[in-house]
Design a protein around this motif. Sequence first.
Motif, mmCIF file in Angstrom:
data_model
loop_
_atom_site.group_PDB
_atom_site.id
_atom_site.type_symbol
_atom_site.label_atom_id
_atom_site.label_comp_id
_atom_site.label_asym_id
_atom_site.label_seq_id
_atom_site.Cartn_x
_atom_site.Cartn_y
_atom_site.Cartn_z
ATOM 1 N N VAL A 377 8.714 -15.884 -2.214
ATOM 2 C CA VAL A 377 8.063 -15.301 -3.391
ATOM 3 C C VAL A 377 6.642 -15.833 -3.556
ATOM 4 O O VAL A 377 5.756 -15.124 -4.050
ATOM 5 C CB VAL A 377 8.888 -15.558 -4.676
ATOM 6 N N THR A 378 6.404 -17.074 -3.148
ATOM 7 C CA THR A 378 5.053 -17.620 -3.243
ATOM 8 C C THR A 378 4.098 -16.879 -2.310
ATOM 9 O O THR A 378 2.992 -16.486 -2.707
ATOM 10 C CB THR A 378 5.041 -19.124 -2.899
ATOM 11 N N VAL A 379 4.535 -16.669 -1.069
ATOM 12 C CA VAL A 379 3.686 -15.978 -0.092
ATOM 13 C C VAL A 379 3.534 -14.501 -0.446
ATOM 14 O O VAL A 379 2.417 -13.966 -0.469
ATOM 15 C CB VAL A 379 4.270 -16.130 1.325
ATOM 16 N N GLU A 380 4.644 -13.837 -0.733
ATOM 17 C CA GLU A 380 4.606 -12.393 -0.947
ATOM 18 C C GLU A 380 4.032 -11.992 -2.302
ATOM 19 O O GLU A 380 3.390 -10.942 -2.417
ATOM 20 C CB GLU A 380 6.031 -11.813 -0.815
ATOM 21 N N ASP A 381 4.261 -12.798 -3.339
ATOM 22 C CA ASP A 381 3.855 -12.404 -4.692
ATOM 23 C C ASP A 381 2.597 -13.108 -5.195
ATOM 24 O O ASP A 381 1.903 -12.574 -6.068
ATOM 25 C CB ASP A 381 5.003 -12.678 -5.678
ATOM 26 N N LEU A 382 2.313 -14.309 -4.683
ATOM 27 C CA LEU A 382 1.183 -15.072 -5.211
ATOM 28 C C LEU A 382 0.032 -15.236 -4.218
ATOM 29 O O LEU A 382 -1.077 -15.567 -4.627
ATOM 30 C CB LEU A 382 1.663 -16.456 -5.672
ATOM 31 N N ILE A 383 0.292 -15.032 -2.942
ATOM 32 C CA ILE A 383 -0.759 -15.230 -1.935
ATOM 33 C C ILE A 383 -1.156 -13.915 -1.270
ATOM 34 O O ILE A 383 -2.328 -13.525 -1.289
ATOM 35 C CB ILE A 383 -0.311 -16.255 -0.868
ATOM 36 N N LYS A 384 -0.194 -13.216 -0.717
ATOM 37 C CA LYS A 384 -0.483 -12.013 0.063
ATOM 38 C C LYS A 384 -1.213 -10.925 -0.731
ATOM 39 O O LYS A 384 -2.164 -10.321 -0.216
ATOM 40 C CB LYS A 384 0.827 -11.465 0.645
ATOM 41 N N PRO A 385 -0.845 -10.633 -1.993
ATOM 42 C CA PRO A 385 -1.550 -9.574 -2.725
ATOM 43 C C PRO A 385 -3.020 -9.891 -3.009
ATOM 44 O O PRO A 385 -3.823 -8.976 -3.197
ATOM 45 C CB PRO A 385 -0.755 -9.463 -4.033
ATOM 46 N N TYR A 386 -3.381 -11.175 -3.041
ATOM 47 C CA TYR A 386 -4.739 -11.554 -3.412
ATOM 48 C C TYR A 386 -5.589 -11.981 -2.215
ATOM 49 O O TYR A 386 -6.789 -12.172 -2.339
ATOM 50 C CB TYR A 386 -4.680 -12.690 -4.441
ATOM 51 N N PHE A 387 -4.947 -12.146 -1.058
ATOM 52 C CA PHE A 387 -5.673 -12.495 0.176
ATOM 53 C C PHE A 387 -5.211 -11.539 1.277
ATOM 54 O O PHE A 387 -4.511 -11.922 2.210
ATOM 55 C CB PHE A 387 -5.402 -13.952 0.573
ATOM 56 N N LYS A 388 -5.618 -10.281 1.154
ATOM 57 C CA LYS A 388 -5.117 -9.223 2.030
ATOM 58 C C LYS A 388 -5.646 -9.319 3.454
ATOM 59 O O LYS A 388 -5.119 -8.668 4.346
ATOM 60 C CB LYS A 388 -5.463 -7.866 1.430
ATOM 61 N N SER A 389 -6.683 -10.122 3.657
ATOM 62 C CA SER A 389 -7.267 -10.223 4.993
ATOM 63 C C SER A 389 -6.533 -11.201 5.897
ATOM 64 O O SER A 389 -6.837 -11.296 7.086
ATOM 65 C CB SER A 389 -8.738 -10.638 4.891
ATOM 66 N N LEU A 390 -5.575 -11.934 5.350
ATOM 67 C CA LEU A 390 -4.843 -12.915 6.149
ATOM 68 C C LEU A 390 -4.018 -12.232 7.229
ATOM 69 O O LEU A 390 -3.317 -11.248 6.961
ATOM 70 C CB LEU A 390 -3.929 -13.756 5.255
ATOM 71 N N SER A 391 -4.083 -12.745 8.440
ATOM 72 C CA SER A 391 -3.299 -12.189 9.541
ATOM 73 C C SER A 391 -1.846 -12.627 9.414
ATOM 74 O O SER A 391 -1.522 -13.570 8.683
ATOM 75 C CB SER A 391 -3.865 -12.665 10.877
ATOM 76 N N GLU A 392 -0.972 -11.939 10.152
ATOM 77 C CA GLU A 392 0.457 -12.278 10.124
ATOM 78 C C GLU A 392 0.697 -13.691 10.648
ATOM 79 O O GLU A 392 1.585 -14.393 10.177
ATOM 80 C CB GLU A 392 1.249 -11.260 10.945
#
Length: 634
Positions: A377-392
Amino acid sequence: MGRFTVWDYVVFAAMLLISAIIGIYYSFVGGGQKTSKDFLMAGRSMNALPVALSLTASFMSAVTVLGTPAEIYRYGAIFCIFAITYGLVVLCSAEIFLPVFYKLGITSTYEYLELRFNKYLRLCGTVLFIVQTASKLQSYSVVLGATRIIWLGTLYTGIVIYAPALALNQVTGFDLWGAVVATGVVCTFYCTLGGLKAVVWTDVFQVGIMVAGFSSVIIRAVVVQEGIGRIVNDSYHGGRLNFWDFDPNPLQRHTFWTIVIGGTFTWTGIYGVNQSQVQRYIACKSRFHAKLSLYINLVGLWAILACATLCGLAIYSIYKDCDPWTANQVSALDQLMPYLVLDIMRDYPGVPGLFVASAYSGTLSTVSSSINALAAVTVEDLIKPYFKSLSEKKLSWISMGMSLFYGGVCIAMAAVASLLGALLQHLIVDFLPQAALSIFGMVGGPLLGLFALGILCSFANGIGAFVGLVSGFIISLWVGIGSQIYPPLPERTKPLYLSTVGCNISSGNLTSTEIPLTTVFSTPGAERPALADNWYSLSYLYFSTLGTLVTVVVGIIISLLTGGLKQNTDRKFLLTKEDFLSNFSWSETEQPEKVEVLNWKPFTMADEGTDNPAFSHIEMDVASDKNKVNGLHI
């Protein structure tokens, strides 16, 4: 009474070592964790059986191993009615929530809240989950009532590590901090290296250890008592076979109705929408496997409940004339199981170690699932939506880092829990089953109501959902905290008779006890307000029911008042007739349907600015007032 031997430590260490090896194996097999989906969702390639055993292992925490037999011993076998509850819970989870979550191809269940409502409700759901699972202890107080309130926000996973260690240490002499640190480090190690695959497969191993531990106790107790018939007979004459109590009074702690109705709401909040459980069954390779994992898990839940019940009845049969708790042989009821093990297994080196390994296997499975879910939930809800340029690849490393971080927090909070000393023992250890379900009920109930609004009510909008969530949370928190400050009276909890007439004790006042655990902290001479014996005495199993119903009712009313009927809700966010009818197509793999949703491309490309379903509707909805998907723009 025996103590721990070298062989007992060897068995315990072997369990930890094998768990760590599984983590190392899955950190390299198949090329390792290349993407965040590999790490958090096992590449969505899991089969039903290992996931089912993993779900069962997480259910069978140290609360089950230590607390449930003590519950049966003290209050009787009415706890077995949960067998009906588990069936209803699995049915609701598999047929209402799973179809919607699976077809959307989401990683975090709270991602659904943004798809259905808005990003603010997604954030609310994420924060509530983190608070429920790993909220920090804010302050300390020597005031007893305040301490109870603080417990409501204590780090749950830290308690799960420390509480069984404290109970086992006081009875067996098992090294307290050695067990706490070793458990926390090993759990963090395999979670960080192997991701969800390691969590699932270590759970499979650990559930075998737990069943072996329970079985050894049951078999030996039956031998000691010269047959199971004597155990059942003693339990019958001691009033422990109190299966049926149809009193409709919601203030009674355990009746048929409180367990079936209240228990269903409480456990559906765990199995149906809680990230720790949902994350595993939506990681299956098809919806059929996902549903099958839940139904296989149901068999495991029944088996565990039967084992815990037999252990509780065996404790009563053996100690019916000399209660170790009243006789001060143990300081808390959850110490009865380790006390029994050392008593009847003292001539079998290594077997007490197997039981301790089973208790800690429950701890490992619970903590590992919590760590993995918190990372997700931290990665998917708090990080990924706000840092969309991060690679997999970077997201995969961040996921590992979050697992390491939350594992460290769990160990640290176990240390904080130790500072509470005797207060912890009474506040948590003495109330293990009830305390755990109370916490999940108070927070999980409103969340369950929020998801029910989204999935079952097409007219529910963001405003109604938010007001309903806040209302449900306030009400459930109010009654939950009140019940801790003013515990229910004995006539509400119905503790059963305990005797020490067969003990070699000189004190004449230790012949029996009717004092319930919930009166341990009653303030001497304090007047109880009118609410204490009515509102605050509500059964703890109804906390979730109350929170869910308030959230749904308020959410419906506010949605209707704010134009909910005018909105156009995408059917893929709702439970539809097609979702139910597809249950009869067992021969279909259903994998193509999932892939199609993950690469959602409607015929009108102008309405979908991106292939990612987590953001396309929200982004286009903000840009356009013409085609509203989620109703109101917030």
